[in-house]
Design a protein around this motif. Structure first.
Motif, PDB file in Angstrom:
ATOM      1  N   GLY A   1       0.769  -1.787   0.090  1.00 23.47           N
ATOM      2  CA  GLY A   1       0.117   0.038   0.050  1.00 23.47           C
ATOM      3  C   GLY A   1       0.755   1.663   0.136  1.00 23.47           C
ATOM      4  N   ASN A   2       1.318   1.180   0.892  1.00 26.25           N
ATOM      5  CA  ASN A   2       2.243   2.364   1.352  1.00 26.25           C
ATOM      6  C   ASN A   2       3.627   2.408   1.101  1.00 26.25           C
ATOM      7  OD1 ASN A   2       0.088   4.229   0.963  1.00 26.25           O
ATOM      8  ND2 ASN A   2      -0.300   4.077   3.359  1.00 26.25           N
ATOM      9  N   ILE A   3       4.700   2.809   0.428  1.00 27.72           N
ATOM     10  CA  ILE A   3       5.841   2.521   0.595  1.00 27.72           C
ATOM     11  C   ILE A   3       7.075   3.156   0.326  1.00 27.72           C
ATOM     12  CG2 ILE A   3       5.559   0.011  -0.990  1.00 27.72           C
ATOM     13  CD1 ILE A   3       6.155   0.730  -4.209  1.00 27.72           C
ATOM     14  N   VAL A   4       8.062   2.855   0.703  1.00 24.97           N
ATOM     15  CA  VAL A   4       9.482   3.879   0.314  1.00 24.97           C
ATOM     16  C   VAL A   4      10.563   3.475  -0.779  1.00 24.97           C
ATOM     17  CG1 VAL A   4      11.192   4.613   1.333  1.00 24.97           C
ATOM     18  CG2 VAL A   4       9.539   5.210   2.675  1.00 24.97           C
ATOM     19  N   VAL A   5      11.284   3.718  -1.661  1.00 22.75           N
ATOM     20  CA  VAL A   5      11.732   3.061  -2.727  1.00 22.75           C
ATOM     21  C   VAL A   5      13.411   3.628  -2.716  1.00 22.75           C
ATOM     22  CG1 VAL A   5      12.209   1.961  -4.969  1.00 22.75           C
ATOM     23  CG2 VAL A   5      10.242   2.088  -3.775  1.00 22.75           C
ATOM     24  N   PRO A   6      14.463   3.283  -1.913  1.00 25.07           N
ATOM     25  CA  PRO A   6      15.736   3.950  -2.574  1.00 25.07           C
ATOM     26  C   PRO A   6      15.695   4.462  -4.189  1.00 25.07           C
ATOM     27  CG  PRO A   6      16.106   1.949  -2.090  1.00 25.07           C
ATOM     28  CD  PRO A   6      14.458   1.888  -1.948  1.00 25.07           C
ATOM     29  N   GLY A   7      15.935   5.834  -4.848  1.00 25.43           N
ATOM     30  CA  GLY A   7      16.839   5.560  -6.251  1.00 25.43           C
ATOM     31  C   GLY A   7      17.777   5.763  -6.333  1.00 25.43           C
ATOM     32  N   PHE A   8      18.110   6.003  -7.940  1.00 29.01           N
ATOM     33  CA  PHE A   8      19.036   6.016  -8.311  1.00 29.01           C
ATOM     34  C   PHE A   8      19.691   4.491  -8.425  1.00 29.01           C
ATOM     35  CE2 PHE A   8      23.508   6.347  -7.012  1.00 29.01           C
ATOM     36  CZ  PHE A   8      24.684   6.720  -8.347  1.00 29.01           C
ATOM     37  N   TYR A   9      19.502   3.199  -8.690  1.00 28.88           N
ATOM     38  CA  TYR A   9      19.204   2.041  -8.348  1.00 28.88           C
ATOM     39  C   TYR A   9      18.076   0.980  -8.551  1.00 28.88           C
ATOM     40  CZ  TYR A   9      18.976   0.604  -3.959  1.00 28.88           C
ATOM     41  OH  TYR A   9      17.975  -0.328  -3.305  1.00 28.88           O
ATOM     42  N   GLY A  10      18.251  -0.495  -9.504  1.00 23.74           N
ATOM     43  CA  GLY A  10      17.506  -1.355  -9.744  1.00 23.74           C
ATOM     44  C   GLY A  10      18.508  -2.155 -10.464  1.00 23.74           C
ATOM     45  N   ALA A  11      18.598  -3.839 -11.016  1.00 22.05           N
ATOM     46  CA  ALA A  11      19.169  -4.600 -10.884  1.00 22.05           C
ATOM     47  C   ALA A  11      18.942  -5.388 -12.440  1.00 22.05           C
ATOM     48  CB  ALA A  11      18.833  -5.742  -9.714  1.00 22.05           C
ATOM     49  N   TYR A  12      20.010  -5.853 -12.353  1.00 26.70           N
ATOM     50  CA  TYR A  12      19.778  -6.944 -13.700  1.00 26.70           C
ATOM     51  C   TYR A  12      19.010  -7.878 -13.696  1.00 26.70           C
ATOM     52  CZ  TYR A  12      23.827  -3.588 -15.889  1.00 26.70           C
ATOM     53  OH  TYR A  12      24.527  -2.628 -16.539  1.00 26.70           O
TER      54      TYR A  12
END
Ligand code: ASP
Length: 435
Positions: free
Chosen positions: A161-172
């Protein structure tokens, strides 16, 4: 639903965290929060990301990074303690310290700024922390896999429902962390806004919106209320630095507006960036002025140059060979000029000029440097007769010599080239005339 991204200065200290919480709590639609890594708290302070890059450089040369790591550690522990958060961030920091001894990848290391900031922010907001590596998916060529990302993000939203996501990266696809370009948290916010079809993408920074001109040149420039994506592209290309330019594309075709807002002055309206502005209440003809210094003009003279098929191509191929981006190609009857950034051509100027002489079979090649380009940008210019007339008159009256003129065919910009030494004066007199 709103996606709200907070830049480094918005999460630089516990005081800033409190402002973020007030903002988030004041509108329940702010369900998705993206964070940068903790940034500068005061002038002269360091950004966590910069410190992490520096730690990596130390590791590479086997120089001790102990003190640097301790500064990073202290910053996060200070926030945790001052806000009395339950999360034991020291454990995550110990884990990172251990990874350092295993020569972890640079991408993994520098992504930890956002990761650790995100964990603390999620705890403070009472939102679920969702690691970007689990939902932002890259293809192996570095492009975003929007389909996969959409599926993963929607799943996470359904669950939490409510989330915090760190920016700047992701994954292959294999799960290894991959970072975006510097300033990439803006892109993460934009990707999330797109895959969730958000109502609006809020980008919280430390300025109250986009200004009509560079405040280092113009004292207290007016703020832009609304700007189109294309106008912003023009201004950013010409040096205005507000939002990562790649952050526009993900939201552009869905026409999701981006709002630039100030965490320190949340009551200010900020600037809205959108595809088109139908009820154009903009008062002025122009939206903004921006510019860049240090261009070089290479002018090639050849009798009847404009009638010779292929001549321009041959010249441009030389620039392509040396991988030099061509900015403009103003032309006359017996000559044409190629405008490039001085920095890009500096090292190979001699080679380029001698090859150009060969391909155009002429010795007449003139190089002039110290050119500045400045652009006046505005969607309303197309409807107005006499804007360029006014522009030239203004520069002429102030004895500023125009060395080059270019206008995009969609008429949202007029670019003029002036001497570097006239740059600030030109911006000032144009601002006074048009803003
Ligand atoms: N922390 C990263 C940087 O400093 C990304 C960001 O802040 O957007 O570039």
């Amino acid at each position: 639903m709103i996606v709200s991204k907070f830049g480094g200065s918005s999460v630089a200290s516990s005081e800033q965290f409190q402002k973020v919480r007030d903002i988030i709590k004041s509108n329940p639609e702010r369900k998705v929060v993206v964070t940068s890594a903790s940034g500068k708290r005061y002038k002269g302070d360091n950004k966590v990301t910069d410190m992490l890059y520096l730690i990596h450089a130390h590791l590479q040369y086997s120089v001790s990074s102990k003190d640097l790591f301790t500064s990073v550690q202290n910053r996060f522990i200070k926030i945790q303690e001052e806000l009395s958060l339950k999360t034991n961030i020291a454990v995550d920091l110990e884990e990172l310290e251990l990874e350092l001894t295993k020569r972890c990848s640079i991408d993994y290391l520098v992504s930890r700024g956002e990761y650790l900031t995100g964990i603390l922010l999620a705890d403070y907001l009472g939102y679920k922390f969702v690691d970007a590596k689990d939902i932002i998916r890259f293809n192996y060529d570095g492009s975003i896999d929007f389909e996969k990302t959409e599926m993963l993000v929607k799943d996470a939203m359904e669950q939490h429902g409510n989330i915090v996501v760190p920016g700047f990266y992701g994954a292959y696809p294999d799960g290894t962390v991959h970072v975006m370009k510097r300033g990439g948290s803006d892109i993460t916010g934009s990707i999330l806004a797109r895959v969730l079809n958000a109502e609006v993408y809020e980008n919280w920074t430390d300025v109250s919106g986009i200004l009509m001109a560079d405040p280092r040149i113009i004292k207290n420039p007016k703020q832009i209320e609304k700007i189109t994506y294309s106008e912003l592209r023009e201004l950013s290309y010409m040096g205005a630095n507000v939002l990562h330019e790649d952050a526009i594309y993900p939201v552009k075709d869905l026409n999701i507006p981006i709002l630039i807002l100030n965490t320190n002055e949340p009551e200010f309206k900020g600037t809205m960036i959108c595809e088109s502005i139908l009820h154009d209440e903009a008062k002025g003809i122009i939206t903004g002025i921006a510019g860049k210094k240090d261009f070089t003009v290479i002018t090639l003279y050849r009798h009847n140059a404009s009638n010779e098929v292929g001549l321009l191509r041959k010249a441009l191929e030389v620039f392509e060979k040396y991988k030099i981006n061509v900015e403009h190609v103003p032309s006359g009857i017996d000559n044409f000029s190629i405008v490039v950034s001085s920095k890009n051509i500096e090292r190979v100027l001699y080679d380029v000029v001698s090859e150009l002489k060969q391909v155009i079979q002429s010795d007449s090649v003139k190089v002039t440097s110290n050119l500045s380009l400045l652009a006046i940008v505005g969607r309303n210019m197309a409807k107005h007769v006499g804007v360029s007339g006014q522009l030239f008159k203004t520069l002429g009256e102030h004895e500023i010599n125009i060395r080059m003129i270019a206008q995009g065919s969609d008429e949202i910009n007029i670019i003029v080239g002036v001497e570097n030494e006239d740059f600030e004066k030109a911006i000032t007199v144009l601002y006074d005339t048009f803003a």
